[in-house]
Design a protein around this motif. Structure first.
Motif, mmCIF file in Angstrom:
data_model
loop_
_atom_site.group_PDB
_atom_site.id
_atom_site.type_symbol
_atom_site.label_atom_id
_atom_site.label_comp_id
_atom_site.label_asym_id
_atom_site.label_seq_id
_atom_site.Cartn_x
_atom_site.Cartn_y
_atom_site.Cartn_z
ATOM 1 N N TRP A 269 18.079 13.789 39.488
ATOM 2 C CA TRP A 269 16.923 13.613 38.602
ATOM 3 C C TRP A 269 15.638 13.932 39.363
ATOM 4 C CZ3 TRP A 269 16.641 10.383 33.774
ATOM 5 C CH2 TRP A 269 17.886 10.283 33.149
ATOM 6 N N ASP A 412 15.968 8.008 28.211
ATOM 7 C CA ASP A 412 16.320 8.537 29.526
ATOM 8 C C ASP A 412 16.910 7.465 30.436
ATOM 9 O OD1 ASP A 412 13.951 7.161 29.784
ATOM 10 O OD2 ASP A 412 12.868 8.747 30.838
ATOM 11 N N ILE A 415 20.496 6.911 29.470
ATOM 12 C CA ILE A 415 21.348 8.007 29.951
ATOM 13 C C ILE A 415 21.641 7.837 31.443
ATOM 14 C CG2 ILE A 415 21.451 10.492 30.356
ATOM 15 C CD1 ILE A 415 21.836 9.717 27.453
ATOM 16 N N GLN A 419 25.333 7.393 33.118
ATOM 17 C CA GLN A 419 25.760 8.302 34.179
ATOM 18 C C GLN A 419 26.230 7.524 35.405
ATOM 19 O OE1 GLN A 419 22.394 10.877 34.922
ATOM 20 N NE2 GLN A 419 23.441 12.626 34.035
ATOM 21 N N LYS A 422 29.609 5.635 34.882
ATOM 22 C CA LYS A 422 30.718 6.587 34.872
ATOM 23 C C LYS A 422 31.037 7.078 36.284
ATOM 24 C CE LYS A 422 32.132 11.023 32.857
ATOM 25 N NZ LYS A 422 31.718 12.134 31.956
ATOM 26 N N VAL A 527 15.994 14.307 26.976
ATOM 27 C CA VAL A 527 17.426 14.002 27.033
ATOM 28 C C VAL A 527 18.059 13.988 25.649
ATOM 29 C CG1 VAL A 527 17.267 12.726 29.197
ATOM 30 C CG2 VAL A 527 16.988 11.508 27.024
ATOM 31 N N TYR A 581 17.944 16.229 34.949
ATOM 32 C CA TYR A 581 18.634 14.979 34.654
ATOM 33 C C TYR A 581 20.056 14.953 35.204
ATOM 34 C CZ TYR A 581 14.703 14.894 31.485
ATOM 35 O OH TYR A 581 13.433 14.936 30.967
ATOM 36 N N TRP A 584 23.423 15.400 33.173
ATOM 37 C CA TRP A 584 23.029 15.451 31.763
ATOM 38 C C TRP A 584 22.315 16.752 31.399
ATOM 39 C CZ3 TRP A 584 24.787 12.537 27.973
ATOM 40 C CH2 TRP A 584 24.153 12.577 26.740
ATOM 41 N N ASP A 585 21.957 17.559 32.387
ATOM 42 C CA ASP A 585 21.275 18.828 32.104
ATOM 43 C C ASP A 585 22.091 19.709 31.166
ATOM 44 O OD1 ASP A 585 19.037 18.281 33.587
ATOM 45 O OD2 ASP A 585 19.754 19.265 35.412
ATOM 46 N N TYR A 587 23.559 18.924 28.603
ATOM 47 C CA TYR A 587 23.397 18.518 27.202
ATOM 48 C C TYR A 587 21.958 18.668 26.708
ATOM 49 C CZ TYR A 587 27.892 16.434 28.304
ATOM 50 O OH TYR A 587 29.183 16.241 28.722
ATOM 51 N N VAL A 588 21.081 19.092 27.575
ATOM 52 C CA VAL A 588 19.680 19.315 27.172
ATOM 53 C C VAL A 588 19.589 20.732 26.638
ATOM 54 C CG1 VAL A 588 17.274 19.282 27.899
ATOM 55 C CG2 VAL A 588 18.903 17.697 28.930
#
Length: 589
Positions: A269, A412, A415, A419, A422, A527, A581, A584-585, A587-588
């Motif tokens: 991030w 954010d 998220i 993350q 997980k 996000v 992110y 998560w990038d 999914y952006v």
């Protein structure tokens, strides 16, 4: 509250760092470090106090130590800045080594149980004033029904609009007064016992019990339809103070016993979503929403007989909405329910520190539930008023407007928390237990120091930097801004063309436009940018549906269709994304 989620974690973090620098942790006791703080030069060996100041200088976005009074924190900040220049010149690579060794699992020695217990006892001594304050508040509560006239019939009021309470047609005023009086006395007695127990360290159950007394006091005036304004004000303010004194100012009870130290920013991030500047704007918005909702609740509970409405006027708008059948379908005041929600959002903004996305997944999850799904439900209920009630309420719209940007601003952090849980499960942290990771968090593997966030303590000197940092993760592409304006214009179109507010044609314009605005604003959160495609579906429904209504003139239908198509086209491009992110990038989009 600079890095860690617990009152004593700042000192604990330094203790770990100290242990990483010395072969024997017992070489410097906590008391010994402070007693010799003045004997060590800055260029020489660092004392515990000097390490504390050195850590504060590099704790970006921090707010100081938990439980330390504001004048003391500012004094320490000033003292530390006096050594800043020489400290930076002297430390260079040395400081980076200190930081690396200070984060458990990254080259340093983790704290032993005895060291953690020592820090627990030390912090309890420093914050003993908190637990005595709980006892004093308990005595205040016990005496409140008699001091503020809870049972004085001349002070009793009934809910607005002639409504009954608890799904009945009766007001039960005497019963409500008795319940409020009994609630305060019993709550005070429970708080007295638990507060007394908390005078000794290592009593987390007692502290959490005190916290839940505060939660109940926040709920009680709404649940019991408090018949006096004094009872409502007293319970809500004292309840908030109790919550602050038990889990906010001193930090989470006993969290030092299990939390993992480490850097603040999530892996990959470009900013820290739990930094204090990021939470500052959430706290401010929640407080504003609290004030607005409390004002609306005061009318519904009967304390005031007028609510300011600059949009359509009190009699023609707000009064009809707040006394509508939709409002009366709730067993409690819906304005009061909003005030409760904003109260908890305001207080939860202070919980934890700048690593809470990792150290307190449970709190971030509950905060996210409070803000995102429940907040979205609140927004949808408000924008449905012209459809269900056929009237507007200016301050209801204001409350929804305050809640709306809170959704992307909070997304954010949620998220980042998911993350982390997980990845920690995959690494086998806490034995790979989802349950333990949810309640205790995992290690800081892959995390980075937050060198970007400005210090919140310097807000008065650099307000612009703090405001900019509070909006990281939310960008405003001209396309989404244009879609928002198209939605606002669609909401106003029925009035412009003189379409009756009770008609289906007006409902399509009002609801469709409001939903387009809602989706566009939420999608400004990077996000959740992919959510903008919902406006394609909404726009198609509006563009097609308006032609099948009897009340729509050709001009109105054509205008609504044009605005809907504009919203669709403006929602197709992704727009600029400024931050990164981690995983998560992908999914952006």
């Amino acid at each position: 509250m600079s890095r860690e989620d617990h009152p004593h974690t700042e000192a604990a973090h330094e203790h770990e760092s100290h242990a990483g620098q010395h072969s024997h942790a017992g070489q410097h006791s906590h008391a010994g470090q402070h007693s010799h703080a003045g004997q060590h030069s800055h260029a020489g060996q660092h004392s515990h106090a000097e390490q504390h100041s050195h850590g504060e200088q590099h704790s970006h976005g921090g707010m100081g130590e938990r439980g330390v009074t504001r004048p003391m924190e500012l004094m320490q900040h000033g003292e530390h800045s006096g050594h800043e220049q020489s400290g930076h010149e002297h430390s260079g690579h040395e400081h980076s080594g200190h930081e690396q060794s200070g984060h458990g699992g990254h080259g340093g020695h983790a704290m032993s149980d005895e060291q953690r217990h020592q820090m627990l006892r030390m912090h309890h001594k420093k914050t003993l004033w908190i637990y005595w304050s709980l006892i004093l508040l308990a005595v205040w509560l016990i005496s409140s029904p008699f001091t503020f006239g809870y049972l004085n019939e001349e002070l009793w009021v009934d809910p607005s609009g002639g409504r009954g309470v608890w799904f009945s047609d009766q007001t039960h005023t005497e019963l409500r007064a008795q319940l409020m009086a009994a609630s305060d006395v019993l709550s005070g007695l429970v708080l007295l016992v638990l507060g007394w127990r908390s005078l000794r360290p290592n009593r987390p159950v007692s502290l959490w019990g005190c916290c839940f007394v505060g939660v109940w006091l926040t709920l009680a005036p709404i649940v019991f339809w408090a018949p006096t304004a004094g009872a409502y004000l007293n319970d809500t303010i004292i309840g908030a103070w109790i919550i602050a004194l038990t889990i906010l100012i001193p930090g989470m009870p006993n969290m030092i016993m299990y939390m993992q130290m480490g850097p603040d920013s999530p892996p990959g991030w470009t900013y820290n979503p739990s930094s204090w500047p990021q939470r500052w704007i959430m706290i401010s918005l929640a407080f504003a929403g609290w004030l607005v909702s409390r004002y609306l609740a005061a009318f519904q509970l009967g304390y005031i007989d007028y609510v300011w409405d600059p949009l359509v006027g009190f009699s023609q708008g707000t009064k009809k909405v707040l006394n509508s059948s939709m409002s009366h379908s709730w067993p409690i005041s819906d304005g009061g329910l909003g005030a409760i929600s904003y109260t908890f959002e305001f207080l939860m903004g202070f919980m934890g520190s700048s690593a809470r996305w990792r150290t307190m997944p449970w709190m971030v999850a509950f905060f996210g539930i409070l803000v995102i799904p429940l907040g979205l439900a609140h927004v949808i209920l408000v924008i449905s008023q012209p459809v269900l009630v056929h009237h507007w309420c200016a301050l209801c719209l204001l409350a929804a407007a305050i809640m709306l940007p809170m959704i992307p601003l909070q997304a954010d952090e949620v998220i980042a928390m998911f993350q982390h849980v997980k990845q920690a499960h995959r690494r086998g942290d806490r034995g790979g237990s989802w349950w333990k990771l949810f309640w205790k968090g995992g290690t800081a593997e892959g995390c980075e120091e937050d060198q970007r966030s400005p210090e919140l303590v310097e807000f008065a000197e650099q307000p612009g930097n703090v405001v900019k940092a509070s909006l990281w993760g939310m960008s405003f592409p001209w396309t989404l801004s244009g879609a928002t304006l198209a939605g606002v214009a669609l909401m106003l179109t029925p009035t412009f063309f003189g379409i009756g507010i009770q008609s289906l044609a007006a409902d399509i314009g009002h609801l469709g436009g409001a939903l387009i605005v809602t989706v566009a604003v939420i999608a400004m959160g990077e996000v959740v940018r992919i959510g903008r495609y919902l406006n394609v579906l909404i726009g198609l429904i509006v563009a097609g549906g308006v032609w099948f209504t009897d009340e729509a003139s050709t001009g109105y239908a054509a205008t609504a269709t044009g605005l809907a198509i504009a919203a669709i086209l403006l929602s197709l491009p992704r727009g600029q994304v400024r931050e990164r992110y981690g995983a998560w990038d992908a999914y952006v989009r």
